[in-house]
Design a protein around this motif. Structure first.
Motif, mmCIF file in Angstrom:
data_model
loop_
_atom_site.group_PDB
_atom_site.id
_atom_site.type_symbol
_atom_site.label_atom_id
_atom_site.label_comp_id
_atom_site.label_asym_id
_atom_site.label_seq_id
_atom_site.Cartn_x
_atom_site.Cartn_y
_atom_site.Cartn_z
ATOM 1 N N PHE A 231 0.709 -1.154 0.475
ATOM 2 C CA PHE A 231 -0.115 0.341 0.023
ATOM 3 C C PHE A 231 0.491 1.360 -0.228
ATOM 4 O O PHE A 231 0.693 2.148 -0.933
ATOM 5 C CB PHE A 231 -0.542 0.012 1.094
ATOM 6 C CG PHE A 231 -1.346 1.464 1.314
ATOM 7 C CD1 PHE A 231 -2.206 1.891 0.770
ATOM 8 C CD2 PHE A 231 -1.407 2.550 2.524
ATOM 9 C CE1 PHE A 231 -3.178 2.968 0.658
ATOM 10 C CE2 PHE A 231 -1.741 2.899 2.958
ATOM 11 C CZ PHE A 231 -2.566 3.722 1.690
ATOM 12 N N LEU A 232 1.635 1.268 0.688
ATOM 13 C CA LEU A 232 2.577 2.391 1.293
ATOM 14 C C LEU A 232 3.848 2.725 -0.575
ATOM 15 O O LEU A 232 4.032 4.106 -0.543
ATOM 16 C CB LEU A 232 3.767 2.266 2.108
ATOM 17 C CG LEU A 232 2.483 2.153 3.537
ATOM 18 C CD1 LEU A 232 3.609 2.028 4.502
ATOM 19 C CD2 LEU A 232 2.321 3.920 3.972
ATOM 20 N N ALA A 233 3.902 1.742 -0.952
ATOM 21 C CA ALA A 233 4.143 1.619 -2.435
ATOM 22 C C ALA A 233 3.768 2.575 -3.845
ATOM 23 O O ALA A 233 4.352 2.496 -4.226
ATOM 24 C CB ALA A 233 4.780 0.859 -2.223
ATOM 25 N N SER A 234 2.714 1.980 -3.561
ATOM 26 C CA SER A 234 1.304 2.463 -4.554
ATOM 27 C C SER A 234 1.549 3.691 -4.896
ATOM 28 O O SER A 234 1.173 4.236 -3.610
ATOM 29 C CB SER A 234 0.327 1.313 -4.103
ATOM 30 O OG SER A 234 -0.231 1.560 -3.859
ATOM 31 N N ASP A 235 -0.016 3.708 -5.823
ATOM 32 C CA ASP A 235 -0.285 4.999 -6.363
ATOM 33 C C ASP A 235 -1.477 5.159 -4.998
ATOM 34 O O ASP A 235 -1.859 6.023 -4.855
ATOM 35 C CB ASP A 235 -0.449 5.395 -7.330
ATOM 36 C CG ASP A 235 0.673 5.495 -8.375
ATOM 37 O OD1 ASP A 235 1.886 5.842 -7.549
ATOM 38 O OD2 ASP A 235 0.274 5.322 -9.335
ATOM 39 N N GLU A 236 -2.102 3.926 -4.149
ATOM 40 C CA GLU A 236 -3.180 4.655 -4.035
ATOM 41 C C GLU A 236 -2.422 4.866 -2.722
ATOM 42 O O GLU A 236 -3.669 5.687 -2.078
ATOM 43 C CB GLU A 236 -3.738 3.093 -3.123
ATOM 44 C CG GLU A 236 -3.982 1.896 -4.223
ATOM 45 C CD GLU A 236 -4.504 0.820 -4.313
ATOM 46 O OE1 GLU A 236 -4.345 0.762 -2.832
ATOM 47 O OE2 GLU A 236 -4.980 0.399 -4.492
ATOM 48 N N ALA A 237 -1.658 5.403 -1.916
ATOM 49 C CA ALA A 237 -1.355 6.022 -0.821
ATOM 50 C C ALA A 237 -0.186 7.408 -1.347
ATOM 51 O O ALA A 237 0.986 8.012 -1.121
ATOM 52 C CB ALA A 237 -0.096 5.089 -0.230
ATOM 53 N N SER A 238 -0.863 8.194 -2.943
ATOM 54 C CA SER A 238 -0.156 9.424 -3.176
ATOM 55 C C SER A 238 0.022 9.927 -2.273
ATOM 56 O O SER A 238 0.455 11.312 -2.301
ATOM 57 C CB SER A 238 -0.757 9.452 -4.365
ATOM 58 O OG SER A 238 -2.084 9.604 -4.028
ATOM 59 N N PHE A 239 -0.668 10.302 -1.412
ATOM 60 C CA PHE A 239 -1.115 11.194 -0.526
ATOM 61 C C PHE A 239 -0.205 11.163 1.224
ATOM 62 O O PHE A 239 -0.552 12.450 1.924
ATOM 63 C CB PHE A 239 -2.739 11.831 -0.466
ATOM 64 C CG PHE A 239 -2.150 13.908 0.031
ATOM 65 C CD1 PHE A 239 -1.577 14.674 -0.496
ATOM 66 C CD2 PHE A 239 -3.369 14.386 1.374
ATOM 67 C CE1 PHE A 239 -1.369 16.096 0.300
ATOM 68 C CE2 PHE A 239 -3.433 15.563 1.383
ATOM 69 C CZ PHE A 239 -2.318 16.212 0.933
ATOM 70 N N VAL A 240 0.086 9.845 1.792
ATOM 71 C CA VAL A 240 0.139 9.356 2.227
ATOM 72 C C VAL A 240 2.586 9.337 2.386
ATOM 73 O O VAL A 240 2.659 8.880 2.109
ATOM 74 C CB VAL A 240 -0.076 8.385 2.585
ATOM 75 C CG1 VAL A 240 0.216 8.021 4.400
ATOM 76 C CG2 VAL A 240 -1.539 8.038 2.711
ATOM 77 N N THR A 241 2.042 10.546 3.527
ATOM 78 C CA THR A 241 3.750 10.840 3.900
ATOM 79 C C THR A 241 3.901 11.200 4.826
ATOM 80 O O THR A 241 3.206 11.379 5.760
ATOM 81 C CB THR A 241 4.502 11.819 2.933
ATOM 82 O OG1 THR A 241 5.708 11.385 2.951
ATOM 83 C CG2 THR A 241 4.126 13.337 3.480
ATOM 84 N N GLY A 242 5.353 10.738 5.704
ATOM 85 C CA GLY A 242 5.743 10.664 6.968
ATOM 86 C C GLY A 242 4.778 10.385 8.250
ATOM 87 O O GLY A 242 5.303 10.757 9.004
ATOM 88 N N ILE A 243 4.384 9.421 7.628
ATOM 89 C CA ILE A 243 3.499 8.039 8.653
ATOM 90 C C ILE A 243 5.056 7.235 9.760
ATOM 91 O O ILE A 243 5.505 6.816 9.156
ATOM 92 C CB ILE A 243 2.594 8.018 8.855
ATOM 93 C CG1 ILE A 243 2.675 7.224 7.610
ATOM 94 C CG2 ILE A 243 1.263 9.284 8.132
ATOM 95 C CD1 ILE A 243 0.974 6.241 7.236
ATOM 96 N N ASN A 244 4.402 6.642 10.476
ATOM 97 C CA ASN A 244 4.938 5.666 10.905
ATOM 98 C C ASN A 244 3.806 3.981 11.335
ATOM 99 O O ASN A 244 2.770 4.623 12.851
ATOM 100 C CB ASN A 244 5.584 5.699 12.092
ATOM 101 C CG ASN A 244 7.224 6.460 11.774
ATOM 102 O OD1 ASN A 244 8.120 6.732 11.966
ATOM 103 N ND2 ASN A 244 6.980 8.086 12.154
ATOM 104 N N LEU A 245 3.451 3.682 10.177
ATOM 105 C CA LEU A 245 2.143 2.299 10.968
ATOM 106 C C LEU A 245 2.043 1.674 11.469
ATOM 107 O O LEU A 245 3.388 0.445 11.549
ATOM 108 C CB LEU A 245 1.718 2.295 8.805
ATOM 109 C CG LEU A 245 0.989 1.614 9.125
ATOM 110 C CD1 LEU A 245 -0.352 2.187 9.708
ATOM 111 C CD2 LEU A 245 0.671 0.555 7.988
ATOM 112 N N PRO A 246 1.815 1.578 12.452
ATOM 113 C CA PRO A 246 1.677 0.154 13.580
ATOM 114 C C PRO A 246 1.238 -0.691 12.551
ATOM 115 O O PRO A 246 -0.100 -0.497 12.060
ATOM 116 C CB PRO A 246 1.162 0.877 15.149
ATOM 117 C CG PRO A 246 0.660 2.348 15.133
ATOM 118 C CD PRO A 246 0.752 2.390 13.192
ATOM 119 N N VAL A 247 1.926 -2.201 12.870
ATOM 120 C CA VAL A 247 1.280 -3.524 12.504
ATOM 121 C C VAL A 247 1.509 -3.756 13.195
ATOM 122 O O VAL A 247 1.967 -4.929 13.325
ATOM 123 C CB VAL A 247 1.610 -3.700 10.925
ATOM 124 C CG1 VAL A 247 0.780 -4.938 10.412
ATOM 125 C CG2 VAL A 247 1.223 -2.710 9.088
#
Length: 254
Positions: A231-247
């Motif tokens: 998801f983070l690599a894809s264009d679906e996350a084109s407006f997602v930056t600077g996050i630290n995503l807990p999984v």
């Protein structure tokens, strides 16, 4: 395909979460470049990807050797003319405790968990500026909640959490997004190293105690991390930056 024709680099891509990521990226159409010291595993993954119609390469690379990292990134760019995705995934559990830690152990942990990602990013960014892209780090929930197992590991991952925010701000104007995944307890070959660092540690008891604080009541699987990275690599996350995503199955929420 969510990553069609994107050229990706995954460090420590020959096992565990990195392997799952390599297979998932390839399934989504990426040209996958695996960097690792485990040549046998790396080449097996490349063959599996190729047998399924994908494109992949393996580069035997010491992720504590700056010259090797620089040369590998340059070779990938020379081959494909672009780099779209960089996943700085390599890491080590680090030493246990604090009283017995040695300088060599400290330096090795920082080299793999922090320094490698800084310099891989340095080497890739000039090529990524040409078209923009996505940089992903593997941090950890230990980067922002207390780790009872290794203060040194927590320190290295805490630095990654902060680094991601700074790089996101700095590289945004170049259309380069920077994010991190923060895995919790994950069922990989390295899990035993995390939970049984000394002879006195009981792996099964430590695992059971950890699971009590996970609302979803299971460890993550490598595919859970790979799906998040996709998801983070894809264009679906084109407006997602600077996050630290807990999984982490809700561990940090708990």
């Amino acid at each position: 395909m969510r990553l069609k024709n994107k050229v990706s680099i995954i460090s420590a891509g020959a096992s565990g979460m990195g392997k799952a990521g390599a297979l998932k990226f390839a399934k989504e159409g990426s040209i996958v470049n695996i960097l690792d010291l485990n040549q046998e595993n790396g080449e097996e993954i490349v063959k599996e990807i190729q047998d399924n119609g994908g494109e992949a390469n393996f580069f035997k690379t010491d992720m504590s050797n700056l010259a090797e990292m620089r040369d590998t990134v340059e070779e990938i760019h020379n081959r494909y003319g672009r780099i779209d995705v960089l996943w700085n995934h390599v890491g080590t559990p680090g030493p246990s405790g604090l009283e017995t830690v040695e300088e060599e152990e400290f330096d090795f942990t920082m080299d793999l968990n922090l320094k490698s990602g800084v310099f891989m990013t340095k080497y890739a960014v000039p090529y990524m500026k040409e078209q923009g892209g996505s940089i992903i780090f593997t941090a950890s929930i230990s980067g922002y909640v207390a780790s009872p197992f290794s203060p040194v590991y927590a320190a290295s991952k805490g630095a990654v959490v902060s680094l991601v925010k700074s790089l996101a701000v700095r590289l945004g104007e170049n259309k380069i997004r920077v994010n991190a995944i923060c895995p919790g307890l994950t069922d990989t070959p390295m899990l035993k190293q995390f939970l049984s660092r000394t002879e006195d540690d009981d792996f099964e008891e430590n695992k059971k105690a950890f699971l009590k604080n996970i609302p979803l009541n299971r460890p993550a699987q490598p595919t859970d991390i790979a799906n998040s990275a996709t998801f983070l690599a894809s264009d679906e996350a084109s407006f997602v930056t600077g996050i630290n995503l807990p999984v982490d199955g809700g561990y940090t929420a708990h």
